[in-house]
Scaffold this motif. Structure first.
Motif, PDB file in Angstrom:
ATOM      1  N   GLN A  30      42.549  -7.552  27.083  1.00 33.05           N
ATOM      2  CA  GLN A  30      43.601  -7.511  28.096  1.00 33.05           C
ATOM      3  C   GLN A  30      44.966  -7.787  27.470  1.00 33.05           C
ATOM      4  OE1 GLN A  30      42.296 -10.281  31.137  1.00 33.05           O
ATOM      5  NE2 GLN A  30      41.457  -8.631  32.388  1.00 33.05           N
ATOM      6  N   ALA A  31      45.030  -8.729  26.537  1.00 32.29           N
ATOM      7  CA  ALA A  31      46.302  -9.004  25.849  1.00 32.29           C
ATOM      8  C   ALA A  31      46.787  -7.762  25.115  1.00 32.29           C
ATOM      9  CB  ALA A  31      46.126 -10.170  24.884  1.00 32.29           C
ATOM     10  N   ILE A  32      45.883  -7.053  24.444  1.00 33.65           N
ATOM     11  CA  ILE A  32      46.270  -5.837  23.725  1.00 33.65           C
ATOM     12  C   ILE A  32      46.774  -4.774  24.693  1.00 33.65           C
ATOM     13  CG2 ILE A  32      45.335  -3.895  22.377  1.00 33.65           C
ATOM     14  CD1 ILE A  32      43.568  -5.951  20.918  1.00 33.65           C
ATOM     15  N   GLU A  33      46.111  -4.614  25.830  1.00 37.54           N
ATOM     16  CA  GLU A  33      46.553  -3.620  26.810  1.00 37.54           C
ATOM     17  C   GLU A  33      47.923  -3.974  27.396  1.00 37.54           C
ATOM     18  OE1 GLU A  33      45.420  -0.679  27.719  1.00 37.54           O
ATOM     19  OE2 GLU A  33      43.686  -0.723  26.381  1.00 37.54           O
ATOM     20  N   LEU A  34      48.204  -5.261  27.558  1.00 39.57           N
ATOM     21  CA  LEU A  34      49.536  -5.651  28.020  1.00 39.57           C
ATOM     22  C   LEU A  34      50.595  -5.282  26.995  1.00 39.57           C
ATOM     23  CD1 LEU A  34      48.866  -9.123  29.706  1.00 39.57           C
ATOM     24  CD2 LEU A  34      49.647  -7.036  30.836  1.00 39.57           C
ATOM     25  N   TRP A  35      50.298  -5.497  25.712  1.00 35.76           N
ATOM     26  CA  TRP A  35      51.264  -5.114  24.682  1.00 35.76           C
ATOM     27  C   TRP A  35      51.435  -3.595  24.625  1.00 35.76           C
ATOM     28  CZ3 TRP A  35      54.708  -8.205  23.839  1.00 35.76           C
ATOM     29  CH2 TRP A  35      54.518  -9.551  23.495  1.00 35.76           C
ATOM     30  N   LEU A  36      50.355  -2.856  24.842  1.00 33.75           N
ATOM     31  CA  LEU A  36      50.490  -1.396  24.885  1.00 33.75           C
ATOM     32  C   LEU A  36      51.441  -0.980  25.994  1.00 33.75           C
ATOM     33  CD1 LEU A  36      46.823  -0.145  24.272  1.00 33.75           C
ATOM     34  CD2 LEU A  36      48.738  -0.140  22.665  1.00 33.75           C
ATOM     35  N   ARG A  37      51.441  -1.722  27.088  1.00 32.38           N
ATOM     36  CA  ARG A  37      52.363  -1.434  28.192  1.00 32.38           C
ATOM     37  C   ARG A  37      53.811  -1.515  27.718  1.00 32.38           C
ATOM     38  NH1 ARG A  37      52.604  -2.347  34.042  1.00 32.38           N
ATOM     39  NH2 ARG A  37      54.522  -1.262  34.588  1.00 32.38           N
ATOM     40  N   VAL A  38      54.118  -2.555  26.952  1.00 31.27           N
ATOM     41  CA  VAL A  38      55.492  -2.738  26.462  1.00 31.27           C
ATOM     42  C   VAL A  38      55.843  -1.672  25.430  1.00 31.27           C
ATOM     43  CG1 VAL A  38      57.044  -4.301  25.234  1.00 31.27           C
ATOM     44  CG2 VAL A  38      55.442  -5.203  26.915  1.00 31.27           C
ATOM     45  N   ILE A  39      54.943  -1.423  24.480  1.00 30.49           N
ATOM     46  CA  ILE A  39      55.234  -0.444  23.430  1.00 30.49           C
ATOM     47  C   ILE A  39      55.449   0.938  24.043  1.00 30.49           C
ATOM     48  CG2 ILE A  39      54.311   0.698  21.374  1.00 30.49           C
ATOM     49  CD1 ILE A  39      52.743  -1.916  20.844  1.00 30.49           C
ATOM     50  N   ASN A  41      56.418   1.685  27.079  1.00 30.95           N
ATOM     51  CA  ASN A  41      57.682   1.694  27.820  1.00 30.95           C
ATOM     52  C   ASN A  41      58.875   1.742  26.881  1.00 30.95           C
ATOM     53  OD1 ASN A  41      58.887   1.403  30.599  1.00 30.95           O
ATOM     54  ND2 ASN A  41      59.836  -0.368  29.622  1.00 30.95           N
ATOM     55  N   ASP A  42      58.811   0.982  25.774  1.00 31.17           N
ATOM     56  CA  ASP A  42      59.918   0.968  24.820  1.00 31.17           C
ATOM     57  C   ASP A  42      60.107   2.339  24.165  1.00 31.17           C
ATOM     58  OD1 ASP A  42      60.493  -1.653  25.342  1.00 31.17           O
ATOM     59  OD2 ASP A  42      59.857  -2.437  23.399  1.00 31.17           O
ATOM     60  N   VAL A  43      58.996   2.964  23.737  1.00 25.61           N
ATOM     61  CA  VAL A  43      59.107   4.254  23.054  1.00 25.61           C
ATOM     62  C   VAL A  43      59.607   5.328  24.015  1.00 25.61           C
ATOM     63  CG1 VAL A  43      57.851   6.051  21.813  1.00 25.61           C
ATOM     64  CG2 VAL A  43      57.377   3.648  21.330  1.00 25.61           C
ATOM     65  N   LYS A  44      59.100   5.341  25.239  1.00 23.95           N
ATOM     66  CA  LYS A  44      59.555   6.338  26.227  1.00 23.95           C
ATOM     67  C   LYS A  44      61.036   6.143  26.540  1.00 23.95           C
ATOM     68  CE  LYS A  44      56.776   7.109  29.760  1.00 23.95           C
ATOM     69  NZ  LYS A  44      55.806   6.811  30.851  1.00 23.95           N
ATOM     70  N   SER A  45      61.457   4.882  26.697  1.00 27.22           N
ATOM     71  CA  SER A  45      62.871   4.612  26.966  1.00 27.22           C
ATOM     72  C   SER A  45      63.738   5.030  25.787  1.00 27.22           C
ATOM     73  CB  SER A  45      63.080   3.122  27.278  1.00 27.22           C
ATOM     74  OG  SER A  45      62.366   2.727  28.423  1.00 27.22           O
ATOM     75  N   ALA A  46      63.256   4.769  24.561  1.00 26.68           N
ATOM     76  CA  ALA A  46      64.010   5.165  23.373  1.00 26.68           C
ATOM     77  C   ALA A  46      64.128   6.677  23.273  1.00 26.68           C
ATOM     78  CB  ALA A  46      63.339   4.600  22.127  1.00 26.68           C
ATOM     79  N   LEU A  47      63.061   7.388  23.574  1.00 25.63           N
ATOM     80  CA  LEU A  47      63.103   8.850  23.516  1.00 25.63           C
ATOM     81  C   LEU A  47      64.118   9.411  24.496  1.00 25.63           C
ATOM     82  CD1 LEU A  47      59.316   9.726  23.154  1.00 25.63           C
ATOM     83  CD2 LEU A  47      61.127  10.298  21.532  1.00 25.63           C
ATOM     84  N   ARG A  48      64.176   8.826  25.678  1.00 28.35           N
ATOM     85  CA  ARG A  48      65.176   9.292  26.652  1.00 28.35           C
ATOM     86  C   ARG A  48      66.583   9.065  26.118  1.00 28.35           C
ATOM     87  NH1 ARG A  48      61.434   7.046  30.394  1.00 28.35           N
ATOM     88  NH2 ARG A  48      62.611   5.083  30.501  1.00 28.35           N
ATOM     89  N   LEU A 107      46.677   4.092  26.089  1.00 28.50           N
ATOM     90  CA  LEU A 107      46.552   4.447  24.680  1.00 28.50           C
ATOM     91  C   LEU A 107      46.675   5.953  24.487  1.00 28.50           C
ATOM     92  CD1 LEU A 107      46.121   3.488  21.816  1.00 28.50           C
ATOM     93  CD2 LEU A 107      43.647   3.527  22.206  1.00 28.50           C
ATOM     94  N   ARG A 108      46.072   6.722  25.385  1.00 30.56           N
ATOM     95  CA  ARG A 108      46.183   8.181  25.282  1.00 30.56           C
ATOM     96  C   ARG A 108      47.632   8.626  25.455  1.00 30.56           C
ATOM     97  NH1 ARG A 108      41.357   7.889  28.380  1.00 30.56           N
ATOM     98  NH2 ARG A 108      42.509   8.328  30.290  1.00 30.56           N
ATOM     99  N   GLU A 109      48.344   8.023  26.412  1.00 29.58           N
ATOM    100  CA  GLU A 109      49.739   8.411  26.628  1.00 29.58           C
ATOM    101  C   GLU A 109      50.604   8.000  25.448  1.00 29.58           C
ATOM    102  OE1 GLU A 109      53.317   8.084  29.966  1.00 29.58           O
ATOM    103  OE2 GLU A 109      51.481   6.906  30.223  1.00 29.58           O
ATOM    104  N   LEU A 110      50.315   6.855  24.855  1.00 31.73           N
ATOM    105  CA  LEU A 110      51.104   6.405  23.715  1.00 31.73           C
ATOM    106  C   LEU A 110      50.888   7.324  22.513  1.00 31.73           C
ATOM    107  CD1 LEU A 110      53.106   4.345  22.751  1.00 31.73           C
ATOM    108  CD2 LEU A 110      51.242   2.743  22.332  1.00 31.73           C
ATOM    109  N   GLU A 111      49.677   7.832  22.357  1.00 35.41           N
ATOM    110  CA  GLU A 111      49.437   8.816  21.298  1.00 35.41           C
ATOM    111  C   GLU A 111      50.300  10.053  21.517  1.00 35.41           C
ATOM    112  OE1 GLU A 111      45.274   9.401  21.596  1.00 35.41           O
ATOM    113  OE2 GLU A 111      44.748   7.661  20.348  1.00 35.41           O
ATOM    114  N   SER A 112      50.466  10.463  22.774  1.00 34.33           N
ATOM    115  CA  SER A 112      51.275  11.632  23.081  1.00 34.33           C
ATOM    116  C   SER A 112      52.757  11.392  22.793  1.00 34.33           C
ATOM    117  CB  SER A 112      51.085  12.022  24.553  1.00 34.33           C
ATOM    118  OG  SER A 112      51.927  13.094  24.907  1.00 34.33           O
ATOM    119  N   VAL A 113      53.277  10.242  23.205  1.00 36.17           N
ATOM    120  CA  VAL A 113      54.712  10.000  23.019  1.00 36.17           C
ATOM    121  C   VAL A 113      55.042   9.750  21.546  1.00 36.17           C
ATOM    122  CG1 VAL A 113      55.072   9.184  25.374  1.00 36.17           C
ATOM    123  CG2 VAL A 113      54.568   7.530  23.571  1.00 36.17           C
TER     124      VAL A 113
END
Length: 461
Positions: A30-39, A41-48, A107-113
């Protein structure tokens, strides 16, 4: 605790097997999945931001640098998961679903971004390439490692078992990141509306998540320390088992000492945007932001301090008792129950007494000398490491807070000057002091530290 939804957070761990340590797998993943949430969000925001036609700003670079740092932190999480869950506990947990894909939607979405980021990096534009440098490859390597961990940890294709998302309660877990800035409220009143997770800035989302992850790890520490205490309190204490669990505790503490610096990835000016704002309406001061929430509200951290031995400190007793100027109630029924239990130092000294040892110095011998108390000496060394990392966490916490708010008071009532006092680096001014007794936090195993001074090697040895 209310702001980061700790009471709800700690209801989302429901083991599926009788294994008493399965809770650790739930907490870690669960801790890892919470960090994936932040990563994510950060990468998507940076791409924008990088794709924007607006004049360039530092925000995308900041977010990508933080994402890269968080992936390094995930490597540390995975180190502990592999060592503890696979090589120590040999856990194998049942899940339904196909055998070939155990990735969460995040994780799948993060692989895409990250693939989008890789294409952007390949354009060769200096700012874009520098910002993305290293992140894509680092994420790819970690992702492969994490999926191997999950494949080894979970037995798939079990029809009566939950799916991966159901097991981790990801739908509920990822809705707990609500912001505090939804509405203005008069000082002393709770806001009536909170921002939904999708309305949060990347920094506020990260700030909430890092504290939620701390609480998950605090629960893991409490689980381990409770087992240590039970083992030491047994009629025939199993010292090697207590040492094995203390070794896990120290590994987790190492991670937390590193993780405490993550909030400082928020620029000081950006933190002020959601920390505390005030305005006066018809003569009444209204606020929005984190205040009056305070990190001192972490009741699990108070439990850790009590277990570690602070219940014997006069200053800590006053802190828990509080006074009319402290709006937070520290002495909860659960904490009162903890105060009645033996602390870790008490349990250790009870074991020494059972061995007929009047002085702790008797358990220490050179490594090449026969030692009937070698098991106690190993445990003692781990207790010293535990003490060391607790003090290191306090110091790192202080420096992190200073880097974000300087000498400002905390959002609740205690700030950097109080934190400096707890680690013995300064004293609060009398006008600022809310507690009469200086709040210096002593070391938990002072006799073990003093034993280092008293040690001598005799001629016979």
């Amino acid at each position: 605790c209310t702001h980061i939804r700790v009471p709800k957070l700690l209801t989302l761990q429901n083991p599926q097997t009788p294994h008493p340590d399965e809770i650790l797998a739930l907490l870690i993943v669960q801790a890892i999945e919470l960090w994936l949430r932040v990563i994510l969000n950060d990468v998507k925001s940076a791409l924008r931001g990088l794709d924007s036609d607006q004049p360039p700003v530092y925000q995308p670079t900041k977010l990508l640098h933080r994402a890269a740092r968080l992936i390094r932190l995930l490597d540390l999480h995975t180190d502990i998961a592999e060592s503890l869950l696979l090589h120590d506990l040999f856990l194998l947990l049942p899940l339904s679903g196909p055998l070939d894909d155990i990735r969460s939607a995040q994780l799948r979405e993060l692989e895409s971004v990250t693939e989008q980021l890789a294409r952007l990096e390949a354009t060769g534009k200096p700012t874009q390439a520098d910002s993305a440098h290293g992140l894509v490859g680092r994420f790819g390597r970690w992702s492969e490692r994490y999926q191997r961990l999950l494949a080894d940890l979970f037995e798939r294709d079990r029809p009566q078992a939950p799916s991966f998302d159901e097991y981790l309660k990801l739908d509920e877990l990822l809705k707990l990141q609500v912001g505090a800035m939804g509405d203005w409220a008069a000082v002393g009143e709770r806001p009536t509306r909170l921002l939904a997770p999708e309305q949060l800035s990347p920094d506020e989302l990260m700030f909430i998540v890092v504290h939620q992850v701390f609480e998950l790890w605090f629960r893991a520490l409490l689980h381990e320390l409770d087992q240590v205490l039970a083992t030491l309190d047994a009629p025939e204490p199993a010292i090697p088992e207590a040492a094995r669990r203390m070794r896990r505790v120290v590994r987790i503490q190492e991670l937390l000492a590193e993780m405490i610096h993550i909030p400082a990835t928020i620029a000081a000016m950006d933190f002020l945007r959601f920390r505390q704002m005030a305005r006066t309406v018809d003569g009444v001061v209204h606020e929005r932001g984190l205040s009056p929430a305070s990190g001192t509200e972490s009741y699990q951290f108070r439990e850790l301090e009590v277990i570690a031995g602070l219940k014997h400190s006069v200053a800590y007793e006053e802190f828990l008792g509080g006074n009319s100027e402290l709006h937070t109630r520290f002495l909860t029924p659960r904490l009162e129950a903890r105060l009645k239990q033996p602390s870790l130092p008490e349990a250790f000294h009870t074991v020494l007494a059972k061995r007929g040892l009047a002085d702790v110095i008797e358990i220490f011998k050179p490594a090449d000398v026969a030692n009937p108390h070698a098991d106690l000496a190993e445990l003692a060394d781990l207790l010293l490491e535990f003490d060391h990392f607790f003090q290191l966490w306090r110091f790192n916490h202080l420096t992190m807070v200073q880097s974000m708010i300087g000498r400002k008071s905390g959002t609740g009532f205690l700030g950097p000057e109080y934190l400096k006092e707890t680690v013995g680096l300064g004293m609060q001014g009398e006008d600022d002091r809310l507690l009469r007794t200086p709040q210096i936090r002593p070391r938990f195993f002072e006799d073990l530290w003093e034993a280092r001074t008293r040690m001598q090697v005799g001629e016979q040895e």
